[in-house]
Design a protein around this motif. Structure first.
Motif, mmCIF file in Angstrom:
data_model
loop_
_atom_site.group_PDB
_atom_site.id
_atom_site.type_symbol
_atom_site.label_atom_id
_atom_site.label_comp_id
_atom_site.label_asym_id
_atom_site.label_seq_id
_atom_site.Cartn_x
_atom_site.Cartn_y
_atom_site.Cartn_z
ATOM 1 N N ALA A 19 0.814 -1.296 -0.140
ATOM 2 C CA ALA A 19 0.012 -0.096 -0.065
ATOM 3 C C ALA A 19 0.898 1.290 0.016
ATOM 4 N N ASN A 20 0.281 2.534 -0.141
ATOM 5 C CA ASN A 20 0.922 3.864 -0.100
ATOM 6 C C ASN A 20 1.937 3.730 -1.251
ATOM 7 N N PHE A 25 -0.184 7.567 -0.691
ATOM 8 C CA PHE A 25 -0.694 7.628 0.431
ATOM 9 C C PHE A 25 -1.957 7.308 0.662
ATOM 10 N N ASP A 26 -2.330 6.453 1.258
ATOM 11 C CA ASP A 26 -3.992 5.809 1.672
ATOM 12 C C ASP A 26 -4.756 5.946 0.565
ATOM 13 N N HIS A 139 -8.578 2.488 6.092
ATOM 14 C CA HIS A 139 -8.197 3.093 4.904
ATOM 15 C C HIS A 139 -8.305 1.759 3.578
ATOM 16 N N ASP A 141 -6.160 1.211 0.874
ATOM 17 C CA ASP A 141 -5.197 0.812 -0.075
ATOM 18 C C ASP A 141 -4.535 -0.474 0.071
ATOM 19 N N ASN A 142 -4.682 -1.301 1.341
ATOM 20 C CA ASN A 142 -4.666 -2.546 1.365
ATOM 21 C C ASN A 142 -5.714 -3.497 0.891
ATOM 22 N N THR A 186 0.753 -0.595 12.326
ATOM 23 C CA THR A 186 0.321 0.506 11.520
ATOM 24 C C THR A 186 0.006 1.544 12.368
ATOM 25 N N ARG A 190 1.241 5.542 12.160
ATOM 26 C CA ARG A 190 0.169 6.409 11.777
ATOM 27 C C ARG A 190 0.658 7.641 13.092
ATOM 28 N N ARG A 237 8.379 8.565 8.710
ATOM 29 C CA ARG A 237 8.522 7.151 8.969
ATOM 30 C C ARG A 237 9.875 6.391 8.763
ATOM 31 N N GLY A 263 3.582 -0.136 2.221
ATOM 32 C CA GLY A 263 2.468 -0.065 3.339
ATOM 33 C C GLY A 263 2.941 1.111 4.499
ATOM 34 N N ALA A 264 2.835 0.652 5.957
ATOM 35 C CA ALA A 264 3.356 1.649 6.862
ATOM 36 C C ALA A 264 4.831 1.229 7.441
#
Ligand code: HSE
Length: 313
Positions: A19-20, A25-26, A139, A141-142, A186, A190, A237, A263-264
Motif C-alpha cells: 500500500a501507499n 498515501f492511503d 483506509h 489501499d490494502n 500501522t 500513523r 516514517r 504500506g506503513a
C-alpha cells in the motif's frame, strides 16, 4: 437466510498487498503474488466462539476470540444478511508476515468477509464486501487490491462515495520486497505523522503520482523513477525503520527505478525489470545485514485475480 450446517467448510485465498505505493498515501495499492490461505469451518457453539489455528511459525502471537479482526469482519456479513452469528474455526497457512507492511491484517479482514459470505451462499455483492472492508480497516489501499487484485487507486469522492479505479501495470515491471525481521504496527507508524502537511509537499505528491501511474502503465523507467517519491508519510516514517534509507540506496544503486516504504513499513518495495531482480534483492538483503537486520527479499509479480474462495472437495 439459514446458518450453514455444522462442519461446513470453505477455503479462501487472499493476496498480500503493498500500500501507499510511492506517492499514493492511503490511496494506491497493489496485490502481490504472496498469499495467505484460510480454511474456515462452522463449529459447535454460539456466536462468540472463534478458534484461530495458525499453521505457521509466524503469527503464533495472534489469538482467536470474538474481538479478532477476521471474526469481526465475518459478524459484519451475517448482520447485513440478517443471520444469527455462529461459531467458526479458521486455520491459516500464513505466508504474509504480520506487522511488516504487506497487508497481513487486510488479508484477515478480507478472508473473514469472503469466507463468512461464502458459508451462507454469497448473498452479499463484492461491492458491499469492499465497502465493509474499507470501513473496518479505516483506509482502502490494502483491502481493495487484496479483494479485487491488481493495481488499485481508491478515491473518496467529494460525494463521500468510494470510487475504485483499477490501473494498468506493465508486465515488464517487477516488485522486489525486502522483508526484515523487524516489526512495526500501522498504529505506531500513523502516530508519527503530522495532522497537516505543507501545500508544496501535497503538490509534489500530486505530480509524482501522475508520473508514477503513467510509468507503471507504459513501463517507462524514467517516469517510474521520477514518480516514486513521497512527501506525505515517508519523511516521518523512515526513522522508525532501522537501516531503511541504506536499503533504499542499495536498491537504487543495484538498478531499481524506484524504492518506497511498503504500506506503513518496515518492508521496503523496489521496482525494477525482471533481469535485475536478483541483483536488487541481494543488494537490499546485504544492506540490511550491514545494519544488523536479517531480511529476505523475494521478487514478486502483480497478482491480478484478488481473493477467491472454493468449497471443500
Ligand atoms: N495507508 C496505510 C498507512 C497503509 O500508511 O497507514 C498501512 O496499512
Amino acid at each position: 437466510m439459514l446458518q450453514p450446517p455444522i462442519g461446513k467448510k470453505v477455503f479462501v485465498e487472499v493476496p498480500s498487498t503493498t500500500a501507499n505505493l510511492g506517492p499514493g498515501f492511503d490511496c494506491l495499492g497493489a496485490a502481490l503474488d504472496l498469499k495467505n490461505i484460510f480454511s474456515i469451518k462452522r463449529i459447535n457453539g454460539n456466536g462468540e466462539r472463534f478458534e484461530l489455528i495458525m499453521e505457521s511459525t509466524e503469527g503464533n502471537h495472534l489469538r482467536g476470540g470474538p474481538e479478532n479482526l477476521f471474526y469481526r469482519a465475518a459478524q459484519r456479513v451475517w448482520k447485513e444478511a440478517q443471520i444469527e452469528p455462529f461459531a467458526l474455526e479458521a486455520r491459516v497457512k500464513l505466508a504474509v508476515p504480520p506487522a511488516r507492511g504487506l497487508g497481513s491484517s487486510a488479508t484477515a479482514i478480507v478472508a473473514g468477509l469472503v469466507g463468512a459470505n461464502a458459508l451462507i451462499g454469497n448473498p452479499l455483492s463484492k461491492e458491499k464486501l469492499l465497502e465493509f472492508a474499507i470501513d473496518i480497516e479505516g483506509h482502502p489501499d490494502n483491502v481493495v487490491p487484496s479483494l479485487i487484485g491488481g493495481l488499485c487507486f481508491t478515491a473518496k469522492a467529494a460525494s463521500e462515495r468510494w470510487r475504485i479505479i483499477r490501473c494498468d501495470w506493465d508486465d515488464s515491471i517487477k516488485a522486489v520486497v525486502a522483508i526484515p525481521s523487524l516489526r512495526l504496527s500501522t498504529s505506531e507508524a500513523r502516530r508519527v505523522m503530522p495532522k497537516n502537511v505543507p501545500i508544496s509537499d501535497a503538490v509534489i505528491n500530486l505530480g509524482s503520482l501522475t508520473l508514477l501511474l503513467n510509468g507503471l502503465r507504459t513501463g517507462k523507467e524514467d517516469l517510474i523513477a521520477e514518480g516514486m517519491h513521497d512527501r506525505l508519510h515517508e519523511p516521518y516514517r523512515w526513522k522508525l525503520i532501522k537501516g531503511g534509507l541504506t536499503v533504499k540506496e542499495a536498491a537504487i544503486n543495484a538498478g531499481a527505478f524506484g524504492c518506497a516504504i511498503s504500506g506503513a513499513g518496515p518492508s521496503i518495495l523496489a521496482l525494477c525489470k525482471k533481469d535485475l531482480g536478483k541483483r536488487v534483492s541481494q543488494a537490499m538483503v546485504r544492506a540490511w545485514e550491514s545494519q544488523g537486520v536479517a531480511s529476505r527479499a523475494p521478487l514478486l509479480n502483480l497478482q491480478t485475480t484478488g481473493s477467491y474462495w472454493y468449497p471443500e472437495k
